[in-house]
Design a protein around this motif. Structure first.
Motif, mmCIF file in Angstrom:
data_model
loop_
_atom_site.group_PDB
_atom_site.id
_atom_site.type_symbol
_atom_site.label_atom_id
_atom_site.label_comp_id
_atom_site.label_asym_id
_atom_site.label_seq_id
_atom_site.Cartn_x
_atom_site.Cartn_y
_atom_site.Cartn_z
ATOM 1 N N ALA A 13 4.059 -2.235 -17.493
ATOM 2 C CA ALA A 13 4.623 -1.251 -16.803
ATOM 3 C C ALA A 13 5.247 -2.070 -15.487
ATOM 4 O O ALA A 13 6.138 -1.860 -14.876
ATOM 5 C CB ALA A 13 3.377 -0.387 -15.891
ATOM 6 N N LEU A 14 4.479 -3.222 -15.044
ATOM 7 C CA LEU A 14 4.806 -4.225 -14.145
ATOM 8 C C LEU A 14 6.278 -4.714 -14.261
ATOM 9 O O LEU A 14 7.012 -4.918 -13.666
ATOM 10 C CB LEU A 14 3.868 -5.220 -13.695
ATOM 11 C CG LEU A 14 2.720 -4.761 -12.660
ATOM 12 C CD1 LEU A 14 1.833 -5.828 -12.644
ATOM 13 C CD2 LEU A 14 3.373 -4.429 -11.354
ATOM 14 N N VAL A 68 0.872 -1.222 0.037
ATOM 15 C CA VAL A 68 0.065 0.095 0.144
ATOM 16 C C VAL A 68 0.759 1.210 0.046
ATOM 17 O O VAL A 68 0.533 2.286 -0.792
ATOM 18 C CB VAL A 68 -0.779 -0.056 1.198
ATOM 19 C CG1 VAL A 68 -1.498 1.376 1.414
ATOM 20 C CG2 VAL A 68 -1.937 -1.069 0.970
ATOM 21 N N ASN A 69 1.870 1.179 0.800
ATOM 22 C CA ASN A 69 2.748 2.674 1.090
ATOM 23 C C ASN A 69 3.775 2.862 -0.110
ATOM 24 O O ASN A 69 4.534 3.832 0.116
ATOM 25 C CB ASN A 69 3.210 2.525 2.430
ATOM 26 C CG ASN A 69 2.117 2.824 3.390
ATOM 27 O OD1 ASN A 69 1.910 3.876 3.526
ATOM 28 N ND2 ASN A 69 1.850 1.756 4.344
ATOM 29 N N THR A 70 3.914 1.987 -0.891
ATOM 30 C CA THR A 70 4.798 2.056 -2.229
ATOM 31 C C THR A 70 3.836 2.314 -3.392
ATOM 32 O O THR A 70 4.439 2.285 -4.321
ATOM 33 C CB THR A 70 5.885 1.145 -2.216
ATOM 34 O OG1 THR A 70 6.722 1.692 -3.163
ATOM 35 C CG2 THR A 70 5.403 -0.056 -2.671
ATOM 36 N N ASN A 93 8.410 3.591 -14.546
ATOM 37 C CA ASN A 93 7.319 2.311 -14.726
ATOM 38 C C ASN A 93 5.813 2.806 -15.004
ATOM 39 O O ASN A 93 5.282 2.522 -15.991
ATOM 40 C CB ASN A 93 7.463 1.236 -13.542
ATOM 41 C CG ASN A 93 7.443 1.971 -12.004
ATOM 42 O OD1 ASN A 93 7.294 3.231 -12.026
ATOM 43 N ND2 ASN A 93 7.149 1.238 -11.288
ATOM 44 N N ASN A 94 5.423 3.881 -14.011
ATOM 45 C CA ASN A 94 3.907 4.165 -14.109
ATOM 46 C C ASN A 94 3.976 4.724 -15.507
ATOM 47 O O ASN A 94 2.979 4.867 -16.206
ATOM 48 C CB ASN A 94 3.804 5.328 -13.029
ATOM 49 C CG ASN A 94 3.678 4.598 -11.734
ATOM 50 O OD1 ASN A 94 3.441 3.225 -11.680
ATOM 51 N ND2 ASN A 94 3.334 5.434 -10.732
ATOM 52 N N ARG A 95 5.073 5.555 -16.046
ATOM 53 C CA ARG A 95 5.013 6.524 -17.444
ATOM 54 C C ARG A 95 4.690 5.376 -18.428
ATOM 55 O O ARG A 95 3.890 5.694 -19.424
ATOM 56 C CB ARG A 95 6.239 7.096 -17.774
ATOM 57 C CG ARG A 95 5.844 8.337 -18.513
ATOM 58 C CD ARG A 95 7.251 8.936 -18.835
ATOM 59 N NE ARG A 95 8.069 9.265 -17.805
ATOM 60 C CZ ARG A 95 9.100 10.114 -18.079
ATOM 61 N NH1 ARG A 95 9.920 10.168 -19.222
ATOM 62 N NH2 ARG A 95 10.002 10.173 -17.055
ATOM 63 N N LEU A 117 1.724 -1.979 -8.344
ATOM 64 C CA LEU A 117 0.513 -2.107 -9.261
ATOM 65 C C LEU A 117 -0.524 -1.128 -9.122
ATOM 66 O O LEU A 117 -1.152 -0.362 -9.852
ATOM 67 C CB LEU A 117 0.045 -3.760 -8.986
ATOM 68 C CG LEU A 117 -1.193 -3.852 -9.666
ATOM 69 C CD1 LEU A 117 -1.199 -4.104 -11.232
ATOM 70 C CD2 LEU A 117 -1.703 -5.297 -9.382
ATOM 71 N N ALA A 118 -0.990 -0.853 -7.801
ATOM 72 C CA ALA A 118 -2.216 -0.032 -7.340
ATOM 73 C C ALA A 118 -1.874 1.145 -7.821
ATOM 74 O O ALA A 118 -2.957 1.973 -8.419
ATOM 75 C CB ALA A 118 -2.256 0.012 -5.923
#
Lengths: 255, 269
Positions: free
Chosen positions: A84-85, A52-54, A63-65, A214-215
């Protein structure tokens, strides 16, 4: 390991999925698939908190990009997030750092138990690897990691913050802060230490972390999809700064 | 400096000229100085352009031909290869085309028969080159326990077959074609010392080792060789994924499964 019997049942590591495991927490089941052991509710809460905290929905992160750019190009959400993963298995952050720091903590603990001073172990690792993943951050080398206090407090509440690997991780930070390196412990070292103290082996820990970011990814994809197509992180031709050979003729060269 | 002015990409291989009044559309693109659409398009072969992209220089005719031979040799590892099989799994289920190629890349990336094995084998070629003693030491000394990586540890010497008994005919035919095209180098040495290396390693030369030797001769670094291996094996994966999508799951293997710890049906099932 398992299999499905269509119309009848499914077997998961020797257990009937729809009988013995049907009420399992998803993370508990996921870890059971990785290492064949079940974890306590307190352990699962800490391991959930590590994820959760990352979870940072920041589309600038590399990666999110990938998810955001795929959204901008109107690719599918699953392709976007899968890529992205996979990108999260990076060398300067993410999974390559995670497995390296988990491995180092295990090796360092064994070396100290065998009688070697920790300062020597740390110095050797710095000499061989020119750094210790889990200490310092690519984007903020000496800043305190904002995630550490949160997850450490939660682990303390669950009685899971006093293990040998956590103590070792802090002892390494003391050495690195006192020396010329000025590197603080980042989230990778703390998370690895907490998981190792729960009995996860480095490769088990690496697989556990697969969905760690992932989240934060679907928001990047969704946001890009909500913008006009191809309008996320657009770059002008002028944004390319060329440093290569001067212009030359292909045909002339061939003659 | 504003935030926007920092958002630039530095490149030694690509330059663009914007169209008049449209800063987001390129009127001209230059690859290492060559006008891609104005000149390369009409005068270069695909292997020449591929080499230019990866090396920043156009290849000699001999080098371009060697790259073309390699590209043909590995374009389709065949439907039994894990990378192609993985792509077919995506194809037969109707997954997106990108999923099929992502599946092929993942299953074709590893240290056993995959692109990482080519990377490791290229490191061996860089270290041992044409020195039999160096090969002997490298192939007979167990790898030192190193730092753990995301890649699983190699279970056989890179560049040699994990299970084969004899060097396959396609590997020998590819070696012969490359040796006929290139003078000397790793390929020339391999053509005369293959059996010696096989004797030392106790395993036949694999396509990965042959690729590694050839890519080293062509001047690619191991990371570039790994990337090219991934790239050049995709055509077969794509073609077989499309084929299986048409033929459907009823004509695709599902395999028998032996579950050793099956608890069995529940009472009443």
């Amino acid at each position: 390991m398992g299999g499905c019997f269509p119309g009848e049942r499914a077997v998961f590591r020797g257990h009937d999925l729809h009988a013995e495991l049907r009420d399992a927490d998803w993370l508990d089941l996921y870890l059971f698939g990785i290492c064949g052991r079940r974890h306590s509710a307190a352990q699962i809460r800490v391991l959930h908190a590590i994820w959760v905290n990352t979870s940072y929905p920041d589309p600038r992160l590399w990666n999110n990009r990938v998810a955001a750019l795929a959204g901008s190009a109107r690719s599918t959400g699953i392709l976007a997030i899968s890529a992205a993963l996979a990108t999260s298995e990076a060398a300067i952050y993410g999974r390559q750092i995670d497995i390296a720091i988990a491995d180092f903590l295990v090796r360092a603990r064994a070396a100290v138990k065998a009688g070697r001073p920790l300062t020597e172990v740390v110095a050797e690792e710095l000499r061989v690897s020119r750094g210790i993943g889990g200490y310092g951050r690519p984007v903020a080398k000496s800043a305190a990691d904002e995630r550490n206090a949160v997850v450490l407090a939660l682990a303390e509440r669950e009685g899971l913050a006093g293990g040998e690997h956590v103590k070792l991780a802090f002892a390494i930070e003391e050495i690195l802060l006192a020396g010329r390196w000025r590197m603080r412990m980042n989230y990778a070292a703390l998370a690895a230490a907490l998981a190792l103290d729960m009995g996860l082996a480095p490769r088990e820990y690496y697989l556990y972390l697969f969905p760690a970011f992932l989240a934060g990814m679907p928001p990047c994809y969704v946001e890009a999809c909500e913008r006009p197509e191809q309008a996320t992180f657009p770059l002008r031709c002028q944004a390319l700064i060329y440093h290569g050979p001067a212009r030359r003729a292909w045909a002339k060269h061939a003659e | 400096m504003t935030a926007e002015s920092k958002d630039i990409i530095h490149s030694r291989l690509w330059e663009e000229e914007a169209a008049d009044a449209d800063p987001f559309t390129a009127d001209a693109c230059y690859c290492s100085g060559y006008d891609v659409y104005g000149e390369v398009l009409e005068h270069a072969t695909y292997p020449e352009y591929l080499y230019l992209l990866f090396r920043g220089e156009r290849p000699s005719a001999q080098t371009a031909r060697a790259l073309e031979i390699l590209a043909i040799a590995i374009a389709n590892p065949g439907p039994r290869d894990p990378s192609v099989h993985a792509a077919m799994c995506a194809g037969v289920g109707g997954s997106p085309g990108a999923a099929a190629l992502m599946a092929a890349l993942a299953a074709g990336a590893g240290v056993s028969g995959g692109a990482r094995e080519v990377f490791l084998s290229m490191q061996l070629w860089a270290h041992c080159a044409d020195h039999p003693a160096a090969w002997h030491e490298a192939l007979t000394t167990p790898p030192a326990a190193g730092r753990m990586q995301v890649w699983p540890d190699a279970e056989h010497p890179p560049g040699f077959a994990a299970h084969g008994q004899h060097c396959s005919l396609p590997v020998r035919q590819t070696l012969q074609a490359l040796a006929a095209c290139c003078d000397g180098g790793c390929i020339g040495w391999l053509a005369t010392h293959r059996e010696t290396l096989e004797l030392i390693s106790g395993r036949p030369l694999a396509m990965t080792g042959l690729l590694a030797a050839a890519l080293t001769d062509l001047g690619f670094a191991p990371a570039a060789g790994e990337m090219l291996t991934l790239l050049l094996r995709l055509p077969g994966a794509a073609a077989h994924a499309l084929e299986q999508e048409k033929s459907g799951i009823r004509h695709f293997p599902f395999f028998a499964l032996d579950i050793t710890n099956d608890p069995g049906p529940r009472a009443g099932q």
